[in-house]
Write an enzyme that holds these catalytic residues in place. Structure first.
Site, short mmCIF file in Angstrom:
data_model
loop_
_atom_site.label_atom_id
_atom_site.label_comp_id
_atom_site.label_asym_id
_atom_site.label_seq_id
_atom_site.Cartn_x
_atom_site.Cartn_y
_atom_site.Cartn_z
N ASP A 40 0.81 -1.21 0.00
CA ASP A 40 0.00 0.00 0.00
C ASP A 40 0.85 1.27 0.00
O ASP A 40 0.55 2.23 -0.70
CB ASP A 40 -0.91 0.02 1.24
CG ASP A 40 -2.07 -0.94 1.07
OD1 ASP A 40 -2.12 -1.65 0.04
OD2 ASP A 40 -2.90 -1.00 1.99
N SER A 89 -14.09 8.18 -0.84
CA SER A 89 -12.84 7.71 -0.24
C SER A 89 -12.40 8.81 0.75
O SER A 89 -13.18 9.70 1.06
CB SER A 89 -11.81 7.51 -1.35
OG SER A 89 -10.59 7.17 -0.78
N LYS A 125 -8.29 3.99 11.75
CA LYS A 125 -8.64 3.63 10.37
C LYS A 125 -8.51 2.11 10.25
O LYS A 125 -7.41 1.57 10.23
CB LYS A 125 -7.72 4.35 9.39
CG LYS A 125 -8.14 4.14 7.97
CD LYS A 125 -7.41 5.08 7.04
CE LYS A 125 -7.79 4.85 5.60
NZ LYS A 125 -7.51 3.50 5.13
N ARG A 146 -18.38 -0.73 -1.72
CA ARG A 146 -18.15 0.65 -2.13
C ARG A 146 -18.02 0.77 -3.65
O ARG A 146 -18.48 1.73 -4.24
CB ARG A 146 -16.87 1.20 -1.48
CG ARG A 146 -16.74 2.68 -1.73
CD ARG A 146 -15.47 3.24 -1.19
NE ARG A 146 -14.32 2.75 -1.94
CZ ARG A 146 -13.08 3.12 -1.72
NH1 ARG A 146 -12.83 3.96 -0.74
NH2 ARG A 146 -12.08 2.64 -2.43
N LYS A 298 -11.93 13.55 11.71
CA LYS A 298 -13.17 14.12 11.15
C LYS A 298 -13.57 15.35 11.96
O LYS A 298 -13.32 15.39 13.18
CB LYS A 298 -14.30 13.10 11.25
CG LYS A 298 -14.04 11.82 10.47
CD LYS A 298 -15.09 10.75 10.73
CE LYS A 298 -14.74 9.48 9.96
NZ LYS A 298 -15.59 8.34 10.30
N CYS A 416 38.25 -7.28 -7.08
CA CYS A 416 37.89 -6.68 -5.79
C CYS A 416 38.04 -5.16 -5.87
O CYS A 416 39.11 -4.67 -6.25
CB CYS A 416 38.80 -7.25 -4.68
SG CYS A 416 38.57 -6.41 -3.11
N CYS A 419 41.21 -4.27 -3.31
CA CYS A 419 42.62 -4.63 -3.52
C CYS A 419 42.93 -4.96 -4.98
O CYS A 419 44.09 -5.19 -5.33
CB CYS A 419 43.02 -5.80 -2.61
SG CYS A 419 42.20 -7.34 -3.05
N CYS A 434 36.35 -11.91 -2.29
CA CYS A 434 37.76 -11.62 -2.47
C CYS A 434 38.49 -12.59 -1.53
O CYS A 434 38.13 -12.68 -0.35
CB CYS A 434 38.04 -10.17 -2.07
SG CYS A 434 39.80 -9.81 -1.97
N CYS A 439 43.75 -8.34 1.93
CA CYS A 439 42.93 -7.26 1.36
C CYS A 439 42.58 -6.30 2.50
O CYS A 439 42.06 -6.73 3.55
CB CYS A 439 41.66 -7.84 0.74
SG CYS A 439 40.45 -6.57 0.29
N1 LIG Z 1 -1.44 -2.07 -2.82
C1 LIG Z 1 -2.02 -1.64 -3.91
O1 LIG Z 1 -1.67 -2.00 -5.02
C2 LIG Z 1 -3.19 -0.70 -3.80
C3 LIG Z 1 -3.97 -0.37 -4.90
C4 LIG Z 1 -5.03 0.49 -4.71
C5 LIG Z 1 -5.30 1.02 -3.45
N2 LIG Z 1 -4.50 0.66 -2.41
C6 LIG Z 1 -4.69 1.20 -1.06
O2 LIG Z 1 -5.98 1.56 -0.84
C7 LIG Z 1 -6.02 2.82 -0.23
C8 LIG Z 1 -6.92 3.70 -1.01
O3 LIG Z 1 -8.08 3.10 -0.87
P1 LIG Z 1 -9.39 3.87 -0.47
O4 LIG Z 1 -9.82 4.71 -1.59
O5 LIG Z 1 -10.28 2.83 0.09
O6 LIG Z 1 -8.96 4.89 0.63
P2 LIG Z 1 -8.39 4.65 2.06
O7 LIG Z 1 -8.40 3.24 2.46
O8 LIG Z 1 -7.09 5.35 2.16
O9 LIG Z 1 -9.44 5.44 2.95
C9 LIG Z 1 -10.85 5.38 2.79
C10 LIG Z 1 -11.45 4.21 3.44
O10 LIG Z 1 -11.08 4.15 4.79
C11 LIG Z 1 -11.97 3.23 5.39
N3 LIG Z 1 -12.13 3.53 6.82
C12 LIG Z 1 -11.59 2.76 7.79
N4 LIG Z 1 -11.88 3.23 8.98
C13 LIG Z 1 -12.62 4.34 8.80
C14 LIG Z 1 -13.25 5.27 9.68
N5 LIG Z 1 -13.12 5.16 10.98
N6 LIG Z 1 -13.94 6.29 9.12
C15 LIG Z 1 -14.06 6.42 7.79
N7 LIG Z 1 -13.50 5.56 6.90
C16 LIG Z 1 -12.79 4.54 7.40
C17 LIG Z 1 -13.22 3.23 4.57
O11 LIG Z 1 -13.33 1.96 3.98
C18 LIG Z 1 -12.95 4.21 3.50
O12 LIG Z 1 -13.51 3.83 2.29
C19 LIG Z 1 -4.66 3.42 -0.23
O13 LIG Z 1 -4.19 3.52 1.08
C20 LIG Z 1 -3.85 2.43 -0.98
O14 LIG Z 1 -2.66 2.16 -0.30
C21 LIG Z 1 -3.46 -0.16 -2.55
#
Ligand SMILES: NC(=O)c1ccc[n+]([C@@H]2O[C@H](COP(=O)([O-])OP(=O)(O)OC[C@H]3O[C@@H](n4cnc5c(N)ncnc54)[C@H](O)[C@@H]3O)[C@@H](O)[C@H]2O)c1
Length: 683
Positions: A40, A89, A125, A146, A298, A416, A419, A434, A439
């Site tokens: 991520d 998001s 989160k 979603r 928030k 190397c 040396c 080496c 050396c």
């Molecule tokens: N590894 C990869 O290849 C890859 C690809 C795409 C996305 N991602 C990851 O996904 C994330 C982006 O995804 P995203 O659009 O879901 O955004 P996000 O995960 O960064 O944030 C939004 C999400 O947070 C979640 N969330 C968790 N606790 C919450 C809370 N208390 N209040 C509100 N929301 C809460 C909800 O599901 C919301 O949709 C990025 O962090 C990225 O790293 C990774």
């Protein structure tokens, strides 16, 4: 936004297209296939880079750019439905400065209508998958993923299997329509269990609990979903009610309605309090039985939230403050080759500096030739660098899509770099070495190792002084240290009489160090601190060890064949024997109080039938060492904590295995308990 009025060069257009493609691929793999192709943190960084380039050259933004939408449109597995209210998001902040910038931005947006003392709510989160629930007259009628934020998949049947989602709201007079949003997630131990089952059935493993949760929600068979015991935390309530004034009220009402709401929320008066919450949870979150990857901040007031509204992708009144990633992308500037004390050449990537897990990383190890070949590394490549815990940063992956044209392949040198002698590659070892024992790099390395704390602990002799001593040819082996005198030291650059006295005193004191530290200090390949202790316990003198056969050495519990061969061969070299003689003459301890004779190879295996799980960092033993000691003593090491496990070998900063082991009343062993068990079985 920085707008660049220059026309983008073809290189910029190409770079942006490549970046977009990489992010698109990752996004599809993550959201649609639930099978990410990168970490991520890496994704976030590349996404940022793409966003910044698009800001600079808006004419290059294409409608299919991942920056232009929330998530991905899911594959048509379930019925596609439009959300009653879009599911946004969250904007990301990766540090306090970005959080501050968000704070200034929403305040600016409000202009004159700025409220007095707005409060923030901090929530963890949860690293799961967002779902939207609709209740009609208190009855759950719809559960939707979603998806891309506007449309999602109707997964009502699956949602109904989640026990923490009420099918009927706990309200006497439920309103006609209630919308609830929250995170469906898997606990860490169920995630491990699911992956174990998938491994047994040969299915691909889920990369993390989040993908496992998302994949589970989209299972076609609700019985499988029920089996996986998904959980759910509610965090958003859409309900028009004169009694609801702020987000805190909503969370309390959600709880009354029968939802699980994460208890670790906090009302904050200032960004400083937000930072304190964020910092405190950075460690505490590791104790939680589920994954979190940041803090969602928030604004508490619902009227403020309404005033601020949303952009196309994010609410303006909330932001996700992410914990620092341990893996990030950067670029290879060049590759240098370090010669270690055993002569092994290690390729080292010189990087464009990045901030990784709290430090600036400029260099990362590339290990050896095999790793270079595996990576197919070219100068200028964009690579993923990992720094987990105390581990030296390493290059874990290359993103070939982002390789500049004409980039030069990196190969091991034939000579190397220190040396100039021809190097050799040992096929069995994947190491280029080496073999010139004089050396300077090998000499320096062996002296630095000798002087370090776990070895002879000679205070005051660091890398710089060793370099001087070797350059001045005063020291060619560790034994030469004991011949140094005051006059010789005073001839060195910036060496005062006091420092020289201290150094000579420290060298003299080192003669008291016990035999096992001398043995460790000799730097025999594969003989670490723990192995040196084991060997010294079983061979109470240098002479007895030098006289032992390879089989006798291997007869010591915890000493495998590779170590035994290495020790045996070291003592076959006459130069090493004369080194030991010189050390003995200098007064070093090459003997300990005899307590035991070499062990026979036919002892009862003390851990026969016992299963161990390792967690955390042990004070002296590496995981591999502990594992081979257990296996040599007849035991088994497994990764998952189940009822069949007998002992948890517990180090510092243990993971979730500790909690699981406590739940199952599995005995904990510290490293010293463990070594004592091995030792008592040995005597
Ligand atoms: N590894 C990869 O290849 C890859 C690809 C795409 C996305 N991602 C990851 O996904 C994330 C982006 O995804 P995203 O659009 O879901 O955004 P996000 O995960 O960064 O944030 C939004 C999400 O947070 C979640 N969330 C968790 N606790 C919450 C809370 N208390 N209040 C509100 N929301 C809460 C909800 O599901 C919301 O949709 C990025 O962090 C990225 O790293 C990774």
């Amino acid at each position: 936004m920085i707008v660049n009025h220059q026309t983008p060069t073809p290189e910029i257009s190409q770079k942006l297209a490549q970046l977009r493609l990489t992010v698109q691929r990752a996004s599809y793999a993550y959201y649609v296939l639930d099978d990410p192709i990168m970490e991520d943190g890496v994704y976030d960084r590349l996404y940022r880079e793409l966003q910044e380039l698009e800001n600079q050259y808006p004419e290059l933004i294409s409608p299919d750019s991942p920056t232009q939408r929330v998530g991905e449109k899911p594959a048509a597995q379930f019925q596609s439905v439009t959300h009653n209210i879009p599911l946004y998001s969250l904007e990301n902040a990766f540090n306090m400065a970005e959080l501050q910038a968000w704070d200034e931005k929403w305040r600016r947006f409000l202009g004159d209508s700025l409220p007095q003392d707005p409060k923030y709510i901090c929530e963890l989160k949860i690293d799961g998958s967002a779902i939207a629930l609709t209740y009609h007259n208190g009855i759950l009628v719809r559960g939707v993923t979603r998806g891309d934020g506007v449309t999602g998949e109707d997964i009502t049947q699956n949602v109904k299997t989640i026990r923490s989602i009420p099918l009927k709201l706990h309200l006497d007079n439920p309103p006609p329509v209630v919308e609830v949003r929250g995170e469906a997630f898997l606990s860490n131990h169920i995630f491990v269990q699911i992956n174990q089952e998938r491994q047994q059935t040969g299915e691909p493993l889920f990369a993390n609990p989040r993908n496992a949760a998302a994949g589970t929600l989209r299972q076609l068979d609700p019985r499988i979903v029920a089996d996986r015991r998904l959980d759910f935390f509610a965090y958003t309530l859409h309900l028009d009610s004169p009694n609801l004034h702020d987000h805190w009220d909503c969370l309390e009402l959600l709880q009354k309605m029968g939802f699980k709401v994460n208890p670790n929320r906090q009302l904050c008066q200032s960004l400083l309090e937000v930072q304190q919450y964020f910092d405190a949870w950075d460690t505490q979150r590791r104790e939680l039985p589920y994954m979190t990857d940041g803090v969602v901040v928030k604004l508490n007031s619902l009227s403020l939230q309404k005033q601020l509204g949303e952009t196309r992708k994010f609410p303006r009144w909330a932001i996700a403050l992410k914990y620092p990633a341990e893996e990030l992308p950067t670029k290879i500037i060049s590759v240098t080759f370090q010669v270690g004390r055993t002569g092994a050449l290690t390729p080292v990537a010189e990087l464009e500096p990045i901030q990784l897990a709290g430090t600036t990383v400029k260099r990362a190890t590339l290990h050896n030739q095999d790793r270079l070949t595996e990576l197919d590394l070219h100068i200028g490549d964009t690579v993923i660098v990992r720094k987990a815990g105390e581990i030296i940063p390493e290059v874990v992956r290359v993103l070939p899509d982002l390789r500049p044209t004409g980039a030069k392949l990196v190969t091991m040198p034939t000579h190397c770099p220190e040396c100039g002698e021809t190097v050799i590659k040992t096929p069995a070892e994947a190491v280029t070495r080496c073999i010139n024992s004089s050396c300077p790099a090998i000499v320096r390395g062996s002296i630095i190792h000798w002087c370090q704390r776990p070895a002879l602990d000679i205070n005051g002799i660091g890398e710089k002084l060793v370099q001087q001593l070797v350059d001045a040819q005063l020291v060619r082996s560790v034994a030469d240290l004991y011949d140094l005198n005051m006059d010789q030291l005073l001839e060195l650059d910036r060496m005062g009489e006091k420092s020289a006295q201290k150094i000579l005193a420290a060298i003299a004191t080192s003669k008291q160090q016990p035999w096992h530290r001398v043995l460790y200090g000799l730097g025999i390949r594969h003989v670490g601190k723990a192995n040196a202790q084991l060997l010294a316990q079983n061979f109470p003198s240098c002479q007895s060890l030098a006289a032992a056969s390879s089989a006798q050495i291997e007869g010591v519990y915890g000493i495998g064949a590779e170590i035994a061969t290495s020790v045996y061969q070291w003592f076959q070299n006459p130069a090493n024997i004369s080194l030991c003689d010189r050390l003995q003459q200098a007064g070093l301890q090459l003997t300990s109080v005899p307590s035991t004779a070499p062990k026979s190879t036919h002892q009862a295996q003390p851990f026969a039938g016992k299963t161990f799980v390792l967690t955390g960092t042990l004070p002296t033993l590496s995981r591999d060492q502990a594992k081979s000691m257990i296996e040599n003593a007849g035991g088994k090491v497994t990764n998952s904590v189940t009822k069949k496990v007998d002992y948890l070998l517990l180090g510092e900063k243990p993971g979730s295995k500790l909690k699981k082991a406590q739940d199952l009343a599995i005995a904990n062993l510290s490293e010293s308990d463990f070594l004592a068990m091995i030792k008592s079985a040995n005597f």
